[in-house]
Motif scaffolding. Structure first.
Motif, PDB file in Angstrom:
ATOM      1  N   VAL A 140       0.806  -1.340  -0.222  1.00 30.72           N
ATOM      2  CA  VAL A 140       0.533  -0.145  -0.253  1.00 30.72           C
ATOM      3  C   VAL A 140       0.776   1.061  -0.040  1.00 30.72           C
ATOM      4  CG1 VAL A 140      -1.695   1.621   1.224  1.00 30.72           C
ATOM      5  CG2 VAL A 140      -1.971  -1.455   0.943  1.00 30.72           C
ATOM      6  N   ILE A 141       2.329   1.070   0.537  1.00 30.39           N
ATOM      7  CA  ILE A 141       3.378   2.499   0.732  1.00 30.39           C
ATOM      8  C   ILE A 141       3.870   2.775  -0.537  1.00 30.39           C
ATOM      9  CG2 ILE A 141       4.484   3.569   2.300  1.00 30.39           C
ATOM     10  CD1 ILE A 141       3.293   1.884   4.777  1.00 30.39           C
ATOM     11  N   ILE A 142       4.119   1.269  -1.174  1.00 30.35           N
ATOM     12  CA  ILE A 142       5.042   1.624  -2.107  1.00 30.35           C
ATOM     13  C   ILE A 142       5.221   2.439  -3.440  1.00 30.35           C
ATOM     14  CG2 ILE A 142       7.159   0.774  -3.503  1.00 30.35           C
ATOM     15  CD1 ILE A 142       7.671  -1.666  -1.666  1.00 30.35           C
ATOM     16  N   PRO A 143       4.065   2.251  -3.779  1.00 31.32           N
ATOM     17  CA  PRO A 143       3.314   2.988  -4.828  1.00 31.32           C
ATOM     18  C   PRO A 143       2.912   4.831  -4.422  1.00 31.32           C
ATOM     19  CG  PRO A 143       1.282   0.852  -4.841  1.00 31.32           C
ATOM     20  CD  PRO A 143       2.268   1.500  -3.438  1.00 31.32           C
ATOM     21  N   GLY A 144       2.535   4.729  -3.716  1.00 30.60           N
ATOM     22  CA  GLY A 144       2.485   6.446  -3.143  1.00 30.60           C
ATOM     23  C   GLY A 144       3.260   7.203  -3.036  1.00 30.60           C
ATOM     24  N   ILE A 145       4.695   6.819  -3.074  1.00 32.18           N
ATOM     25  CA  ILE A 145       5.831   7.150  -2.408  1.00 32.18           C
ATOM     26  C   ILE A 145       6.471   8.953  -3.463  1.00 32.18           C
ATOM     27  CG2 ILE A 145       8.155   7.129  -2.857  1.00 32.18           C
ATOM     28  CD1 ILE A 145       8.497   4.617  -0.268  1.00 32.18           C
ATOM     29  N   SER A 146       6.075   8.153  -4.977  1.00 33.24           N
ATOM     30  CA  SER A 146       6.655   8.853  -5.650  1.00 33.24           C
ATOM     31  C   SER A 146       5.529   9.551  -6.376  1.00 33.24           C
ATOM     32  CB  SER A 146       7.773   7.933  -6.586  1.00 33.24           C
ATOM     33  OG  SER A 146       7.988   9.149  -7.081  1.00 33.24           O
ATOM     34  N   SER A 147       5.943  10.125  -6.716  1.00 38.73           N
ATOM     35  CA  SER A 147       4.337  10.856  -7.437  1.00 38.73           C
ATOM     36  C   SER A 147       5.055  11.436  -8.881  1.00 38.73           C
ATOM     37  CB  SER A 147       3.767  11.483  -7.283  1.00 38.73           C
ATOM     38  OG  SER A 147       1.919  12.699  -7.795  1.00 38.73           O
ATOM     39  N   ILE A 148       4.406  11.394 -10.221  1.00 38.04           N
ATOM     40  CA  ILE A 148       5.274  12.347 -11.359  1.00 38.04           C
ATOM     41  C   ILE A 148       4.575  13.833 -10.898  1.00 38.04           C
ATOM     42  CG2 ILE A 148       5.039  12.993 -13.529  1.00 38.04           C
ATOM     43  CD1 ILE A 148       4.316  10.005 -13.819  1.00 38.04           C
ATOM     44  N   PHE A 149       3.504  14.206 -10.667  1.00 38.56           N
ATOM     45  CA  PHE A 149       2.908  15.942 -10.334  1.00 38.56           C
ATOM     46  C   PHE A 149       3.527  16.429  -9.098  1.00 38.56           C
ATOM     47  CE2 PHE A 149       0.286  18.292  -7.940  1.00 38.56           C
ATOM     48  CZ  PHE A 149      -0.092  19.597  -9.027  1.00 38.56           C
ATOM     49  N   ALA A 150       3.898  15.406  -7.941  1.00 36.58           N
ATOM     50  CA  ALA A 150       4.515  16.166  -7.114  1.00 36.58           C
ATOM     51  C   ALA A 150       6.162  16.810  -7.915  1.00 36.58           C
ATOM     52  CB  ALA A 150       4.434  15.758  -5.629  1.00 36.58           C
ATOM     53  N   ASN A 205      -7.961   9.116   2.225  1.00 35.32           N
ATOM     54  CA  ASN A 205      -9.118   8.379   1.092  1.00 35.32           C
ATOM     55  C   ASN A 205      -8.470   7.607   0.150  1.00 35.32           C
ATOM     56  OD1 ASN A 205     -10.218  10.253   2.580  1.00 35.32           O
ATOM     57  ND2 ASN A 205      -9.284  13.139   0.772  1.00 35.32           N
ATOM     58  N   ASP A 206      -8.116   7.130  -0.128  1.00 37.53           N
ATOM     59  CA  ASP A 206      -7.660   6.320  -1.256  1.00 37.53           C
ATOM     60  C   ASP A 206      -8.494   4.726  -0.770  1.00 37.53           C
ATOM     61  OD1 ASP A 206      -6.772   4.426  -3.608  1.00 37.53           O
ATOM     62  OD2 ASP A 206      -5.294   4.588  -2.963  1.00 37.53           O
ATOM     63  N   PHE A 207      -9.024   4.045  -2.140  1.00 36.75           N
ATOM     64  CA  PHE A 207     -10.261   2.798  -1.470  1.00 36.75           C
ATOM     65  C   PHE A 207      -9.689   1.647  -2.705  1.00 36.75           C
ATOM     66  CE2 PHE A 207     -13.661   0.742  -3.365  1.00 36.75           C
ATOM     67  CZ  PHE A 207     -14.136  -0.037  -2.298  1.00 36.75           C
ATOM     68  N   MET A 208      -9.193   1.957  -3.838  1.00 39.29           N
ATOM     69  CA  MET A 208      -9.460   0.955  -4.968  1.00 39.29           C
ATOM     70  C   MET A 208      -7.619   0.001  -4.554  1.00 39.29           C
ATOM     71  SD  MET A 208     -10.707  -0.116  -7.353  1.00 39.29           S
ATOM     72  CE  MET A 208     -11.805   1.141  -8.431  1.00 39.29           C
ATOM     73  N   TRP A 209      -6.911   1.020  -4.386  1.00 42.85           N
ATOM     74  CA  TRP A 209      -5.725   0.066  -4.663  1.00 42.85           C
ATOM     75  C   TRP A 209      -5.533  -0.721  -2.737  1.00 42.85           C
ATOM     76  CZ3 TRP A 209      -2.553  -2.356  -7.451  1.00 42.85           C
ATOM     77  CH2 TRP A 209      -1.254  -2.526  -6.464  1.00 42.85           C
ATOM     78  N   PRO A 210      -6.063  -0.108  -2.257  1.00 45.88           N
ATOM     79  CA  PRO A 210      -6.140  -0.783  -0.789  1.00 45.88           C
ATOM     80  C   PRO A 210      -7.108  -2.435  -1.225  1.00 45.88           C
ATOM     81  CG  PRO A 210      -5.522   1.389   0.073  1.00 45.88           C
ATOM     82  CD  PRO A 210      -6.216   1.565  -1.709  1.00 45.88           C
ATOM     83  N   LEU A 211      -7.846  -1.836  -1.495  1.00 45.81           N
ATOM     84  CA  LEU A 211      -9.351  -2.899  -1.718  1.00 45.81           C
ATOM     85  C   LEU A 211      -8.860  -3.762  -2.990  1.00 45.81           C
ATOM     86  CD1 LEU A 211     -12.143  -4.083  -1.722  1.00 45.81           C
ATOM     87  CD2 LEU A 211     -12.702  -2.275  -3.494  1.00 45.81           C
ATOM     88  N   ILE A 212      -7.475  -3.625  -3.554  1.00 46.44           N
ATOM     89  CA  ILE A 212      -6.801  -4.497  -4.445  1.00 46.44           C
ATOM     90  C   ILE A 212      -5.475  -5.774  -3.725  1.00 46.44           C
ATOM     91  CG2 ILE A 212      -5.209  -5.035  -6.524  1.00 46.44           C
ATOM     92  CD1 ILE A 212      -6.644  -2.168  -8.218  1.00 46.44           C
ATOM     93  N   VAL A 213      -5.051  -5.189  -3.071  1.00 46.91           N
ATOM     94  CA  VAL A 213      -4.129  -5.549  -2.328  1.00 46.91           C
ATOM     95  C   VAL A 213      -3.470  -6.223  -1.328  1.00 46.91           C
ATOM     96  CG1 VAL A 213      -2.374  -4.005  -4.150  1.00 46.91           C
ATOM     97  CG2 VAL A 213      -3.306  -3.690  -1.710  1.00 46.91           C
ATOM     98  N   LEU A 214      -5.081  -5.772  -0.327  1.00 49.22           N
ATOM     99  CA  LEU A 214      -5.354  -6.322   0.705  1.00 49.22           C
ATOM    100  C   LEU A 214      -6.802  -7.168   1.730  1.00 49.22           C
ATOM    101  CD1 LEU A 214      -5.102  -2.863   3.059  1.00 49.22           C
ATOM    102  CD2 LEU A 214      -3.105  -5.043   2.268  1.00 49.22           C
ATOM    103  N   SER A 215      -5.760  -8.043   1.825  1.00 48.70           N
ATOM    104  CA  SER A 215      -7.156  -9.696   1.665  1.00 48.70           C
ATOM    105  C   SER A 215      -7.715  -9.495   3.453  1.00 48.70           C
ATOM    106  CB  SER A 215      -6.897 -10.400   1.488  1.00 48.70           C
ATOM    107  OG  SER A 215      -5.168 -11.354   1.297  1.00 48.70           O
ATOM    108  N   ASP A 216      -6.698  -9.020   4.452  1.00 50.83           N
ATOM    109  CA  ASP A 216      -6.611  -9.501   5.922  1.00 50.83           C
ATOM    110  C   ASP A 216      -7.485  -8.221   5.912  1.00 50.83           C
ATOM    111  OD1 ASP A 216      -6.671  -9.594   8.465  1.00 50.83           O
ATOM    112  OD2 ASP A 216      -4.798 -10.395   8.285  1.00 50.83           O
ATOM    113  N   GLY A 217      -8.285  -8.836   6.800  1.00 45.37           N
ATOM    114  CA  GLY A 217      -9.509  -7.623   6.835  1.00 45.37           C
ATOM    115  C   GLY A 217      -8.713  -6.355   8.188  1.00 45.37           C
ATOM    116  N   SER A 218      -7.941  -7.506   8.952  1.00 51.85           N
ATOM    117  CA  SER A 218      -7.467  -6.663   9.902  1.00 51.85           C
ATOM    118  C   SER A 218      -6.391  -5.585   9.427  1.00 51.85           C
ATOM    119  CB  SER A 218      -6.629  -7.661  10.727  1.00 51.85           C
ATOM    120  OG  SER A 218      -5.660  -8.235  10.110  1.00 51.85           O
TER     121      SER A 218
END
Length: 273
Positions: A140-150, A205-218
């Motif tokens: 969840v963390i790695i894809p958000g580290i680098s942003s082209i816009f930033a 507020n990100d919903f889609m990516w955590p929903l894709i890569v996380l399967s453990d409810g905790s």
């Protein structure tokens, strides 16, 4: 005096538009304090008959939304800290370092702005699957580290930094790391504060990516946990509204506190670009 009526009409229109935008949020807040079933009554109520905190208590006892709150805090803070560090370094390098292919690399990065984020989700997921990082915080963390816009924003901001200032520091024997820490970071504080706010809000507020890569409810973040809450308690509108209030409250408070720095950073970056 001749502009008075026009200004009054403009302000009234702006206030009316603001109230229309705030009305759903105000109803959400009021519904979270209503007794069970009252939010679905007809005609709709705009204020609870009596205030109750049972839905907020249920979120942390029966539904355990506190864990999701902690997950969102961990992910958002890590992404924000790493993103500010990485994008500031990349923007500085693209603005002030002289190396072959620098401009071509920047144009290639800028072209990536037109590619929808959703297009990269499948190959990114397959890559994390091969690395064994699916269902981890790292995914969840790695894809958000680098942003082209930033990176683009930092680069445009640093283009106005005089090269003579950096060259003088190099002549005095300062290393590139010292120049970055002592000169670049202090100068870019306004734009980095803007990027930090923007990154934190987007990650929270990100919903889609955590929903894709996380399967453990905790390990679910708040938006994903709230979506599951809606599926499990579709008839409990008041409980869902309480969850929504807890989800937006931190980011709303952050934006209200930091909005001056946010707007100033965006304006300064756009002008200097």
């Amino acid at each position: 005096m001749r502009r008075g009526p026009g200004k009054v009409a403009l302000y009234l229109a702006l206030v009316g538009g603001a109230l229309l935008c705030l009305l759903p949020m105000l109803w959400m807040l009021a519904a979270s304090f209503m007794p069970t079933g009252e939010a679905n009554s007809y005609p709709p109520r705009l204020w609870p008959s009596h205030v109750t905190l049972e839905h907020y208590a249920a979120l942390f006892t029966r539904v355990n939304l506190g864990r999701a709150f902690l997950n969102s805090a961990i992910v958002s803070l890590c992404v924000t800290a790493l993103a500010v560090l990485v994008t500031s370094m990349a923007g500085y390098a693209l603005a002030k370092f002289r190396f072959r292919g620098r401009d071509a690399l920047f144009r290639l990065l800028a072209a990536g702005l037109v590619v929808p984020v959703q297009v990269s989700m499948l190959p990114l997921f397959l890559l994390f699957k091969e690395l064994g990082l699916v269902n981890t915080y790292a995914a969840v963390i790695i894809p958000g580290i680098s942003s082209i816009f930033a990176i683009f924003l930092v680069r445009q901001y640093l283009l106005a930094l005089p090269d003579d200032l950096l060259d003088a520091a190099r002549i005095d024997g300062a290393s590139e790391l010292r120049i970055y820490l002592s000169i670049v970071l202090p100068i870019t504080t306004p734009i980095l504060a803007t990027l930090a706010i923007w990154t934190f809000l987007a990650t929270w507020n990100d919903f889609m990516w955590p929903l894709i890569v996380l399967s453990d409810g905790s390990m679910y973040t708040l938006p994903v946990a709230l979506a599951n809450l809606i599926g499990e308690h579709a008839q409990d509108t008041e409980l869902m509204m309480a969850g929504s209030v807890l989800t937006i409250l931190p980011v709303l408070a952050l934006f209200l506190v930091m909005q001056r720095s946010y707007i100033r950073g965006v304006m300064m970056g756009s002008v200097k670009g």
